[in-house]
Scaffold this motif. Structure first.
Motif, short mmCIF file in Angstrom:
data_model
loop_
_atom_site.label_atom_id
_atom_site.label_comp_id
_atom_site.label_asym_id
_atom_site.label_seq_id
_atom_site.Cartn_x
_atom_site.Cartn_y
_atom_site.Cartn_z
N GLN A 104 -28.33 0.41 38.18
CA GLN A 104 -28.59 0.41 36.75
C GLN A 104 -28.64 -1.03 36.23
OE1 GLN A 104 -29.17 3.08 34.96
NE2 GLN A 104 -28.43 4.78 36.19
N PRO A 105 -29.46 -1.28 35.20
CA PRO A 105 -29.44 -2.60 34.56
C PRO A 105 -28.18 -2.75 33.71
CG PRO A 105 -30.94 -1.15 33.39
CD PRO A 105 -30.47 -0.39 34.60
N GLY A 106 -27.97 -3.95 33.18
CA GLY A 106 -26.79 -4.21 32.35
C GLY A 106 -25.79 -5.08 33.07
N ILE A 107 -24.72 -5.40 32.36
CA ILE A 107 -23.71 -6.32 32.90
C ILE A 107 -22.70 -5.58 33.77
CG2 ILE A 107 -21.73 -7.76 32.27
CD1 ILE A 107 -23.31 -8.90 30.01
N ILE A 108 -22.48 -6.15 34.95
CA ILE A 108 -21.42 -5.71 35.86
C ILE A 108 -20.48 -6.89 36.02
CG2 ILE A 108 -20.86 -4.92 38.18
CD1 ILE A 108 -23.76 -3.84 38.32
N ALA A 109 -19.23 -6.73 35.60
CA ALA A 109 -18.26 -7.82 35.68
C ALA A 109 -17.49 -7.74 36.98
CB ALA A 109 -17.30 -7.75 34.50
N ILE A 110 -17.31 -8.88 37.62
CA ILE A 110 -16.50 -8.99 38.83
C ILE A 110 -15.25 -9.77 38.46
CG2 ILE A 110 -16.40 -9.70 41.24
CD1 ILE A 110 -19.46 -9.67 41.26
N ILE A 111 -14.09 -9.13 38.55
CA ILE A 111 -12.84 -9.78 38.18
C ILE A 111 -11.93 -9.90 39.39
CG2 ILE A 111 -13.03 -8.92 35.81
CD1 ILE A 111 -10.79 -6.91 36.49
N ILE A 114 -15.95 -13.28 36.15
CA ILE A 114 -15.29 -13.64 34.91
C ILE A 114 -13.78 -13.44 35.05
CG2 ILE A 114 -15.60 -11.33 33.93
CD1 ILE A 114 -16.14 -12.72 31.22
N HIS A 115 -13.01 -14.36 34.46
CA HIS A 115 -11.55 -14.25 34.50
C HIS A 115 -10.99 -13.49 33.29
CE1 HIS A 115 -10.39 -16.48 38.03
NE2 HIS A 115 -11.17 -17.49 37.70
N ASP A 116 -11.72 -13.51 32.19
CA ASP A 116 -11.24 -12.88 30.96
C ASP A 116 -11.47 -11.37 31.02
OD1 ASP A 116 -10.91 -11.94 28.31
OD2 ASP A 116 -11.37 -13.93 27.51
N VAL A 117 -10.41 -10.61 31.29
CA VAL A 117 -10.54 -9.16 31.47
C VAL A 117 -11.01 -8.49 30.19
CG1 VAL A 117 -9.30 -7.04 32.02
CG2 VAL A 117 -8.82 -9.14 33.30
N LYS A 118 -10.48 -8.92 29.05
CA LYS A 118 -10.87 -8.29 27.78
C LYS A 118 -12.35 -8.54 27.48
CE LYS A 118 -6.32 -8.26 25.61
NZ LYS A 118 -5.48 -8.70 24.46
N LEU A 119 -12.83 -9.72 27.81
CA LEU A 119 -14.24 -10.02 27.62
C LEU A 119 -15.09 -9.15 28.56
CD1 LEU A 119 -15.56 -12.03 25.66
CD2 LEU A 119 -15.73 -13.66 27.55
#
Length: 264
Positions: free
Chosen positions: A42-49, A218-223
Motif C-alpha cells: 500500500q502507498p503511504g507512510i510506514i514508520a520504522i522505529i 524515525i525516533h519520535d514514536v508519537k510523530l
C-alpha cells in the motif's frame, strides 16, 4: 493536487517491495539485520522505529543498495535487488528515492540545481557532466519546488537555507526521480519540533498524492503514530512489531526499546 481531509481512496494491494529472510553483517558473526521479512502493498507512510544501533538505517541502505546484504532477497520491480549488478542495478536504484538525515545537498549549487540532480540517473555521462537538463525536467523541478513551498528560493545556494528548507529540497530532489518507493532516513532528527511536524506533513501529503509508499526511520514514536499508517518496530536487528500505527501499545514499546522509565 488537493487531498480532502477524511476521504481515503480505495487502493488495491500492489507488490511495491518484498523483503525475504534478509540478513546483514558488517563483521562475520555479528549480524546487524536478522531474518527481516517485510511486504509493502500500500502507498503511504510506514514508520520504522527502534533504538539506535538496531539496524534501521542499515535496512534502508540495503533496500537502495548502498550496501549489499549478506543473505536474503529484496524483490522490487520484478527483480531481486540483492543479485542485480551494473546497468540493471542503476536502472532500479533510480526508481528508489532517498531522503537523507544530513540532507546530502551540494552546498555550492542553487536550490533548483540540487533538485535537478534527481534526474542524473536518467542521463548519460556527457549530459550529466554538463548538467544539460531537458526543459521538461526544469519545469518539473520548479513544480516540485512549488509543492514543497520553496519557489522563492530557487536561485539561492543550498548552504543559505535553514535545516527544514534543506530537507524540503532533499524531498523535492528525491521526487524528481519519479520513484516507485521513497526512503527517508531520520528526516526529522536535526529539526525543531514544529519543523519536524511540517516535514512529516509534507511527506504524508506527497506520498498520498503520488501514490507511493514511504519508509521513514524515525525516533519520535508519537510523530510516527500521528502520520504513519503502519509501524515496524525493530529491536536487536529483528522485527518485533509490524502492524497498524494505532495498534502499538506500551507493551510493544517496552519490547522494542526495553525498560519502562522513559514511557510517559
Amino acid at each position: 493536487m488537493t487531498i480532502s481531509a477524511g476521504i481515503q481512496p480505495q487502493v488495491q494491494p500492489k507488490n511495491y517491495l518484498t523483503i525475504n529472510q534478509l540478513n546483514h553483517s558488517y563483521r562475520a558473526g555479528k549480524p546487524i539485520l536478522k531474518d527481516i521479512n517485510i511486504s509493502i502493498e500500500q502507498p503511504g507512510i510506514i514508520a520504522i522505529i527502534g533504538p539506535s544501533g538496531t539496524g534501521k538505517s542499515t535496512l534502508l541502505r540495503c533496500i537502495n543498495r548502498l550496501i549489499t546484504p549478506t543473505t536474503g532477497e529484496i524483490l522490487f520491480q520484478h527483480s531481486d535487488l540483492v543479485k542485480v549488478q551494473g546497468k540493471a542495478l542503476r536502472h532500479l536504484r533510480r526508481q528508489i528515492g532517498m531522503v537523507f538525515q544530513e540532507y546530502n545537498l551540494v552546498e555550492r549549487l542553487s536550490v533548483i540545481e540540487n533538485v535537478l540532480t534527481g534526474r542524473l540517473g536518467y542521463m548519460n555521462a556527457w549530459q550529466a557532466w554538463r548538467r544539460k537538463f531537458l526543459q521538461e525536467d526544469i519545469d518539473r523541478a520548479f513544480e516540485l519546488l512549488h509543492h514543497v513551498g520553496l519557489t522563492d528560493f530557487a536561485t539561492q545556494r543550498a548552504d543559505s537555507l535553514s535545516g527544514g528548507q534543506r530537507q524540503r529540497v532533499g524531498i523535492a530532489r528525491a521526487l524528481m526521480q519519479n520513484p516507485h518507493i521513497l526512503l527517508a532516513d531520520e528526516p526529522t532528527s536535526s529539526l525543531d519540533p514544529k519543523t519536524a511536524v511540517e516535514i512529516m506533513e509534507l511527506m504524508d501529503t506527497l506520498a498520498a498524492s503520488k501514490g507511493i509508499p514511504t519508509l521513514v526511520n524515525i525516533h519520535d514514536v508519537k510523530l510516527a503514530q500521528r502520520f504513519a499508517k503502519r509501524i515496524i518496530g525493530m529491536s536487536g536487528g529483528r522485527i518485533v512489531y509490524d502492524g497498524p500505527a494505532q495498534g502499538i501499545t506500551d507493551s510493544h514499546l517496552k519490547e522494542i526499546y526495553g525498560g519502562e522509565s522513559w514511557l510517559v
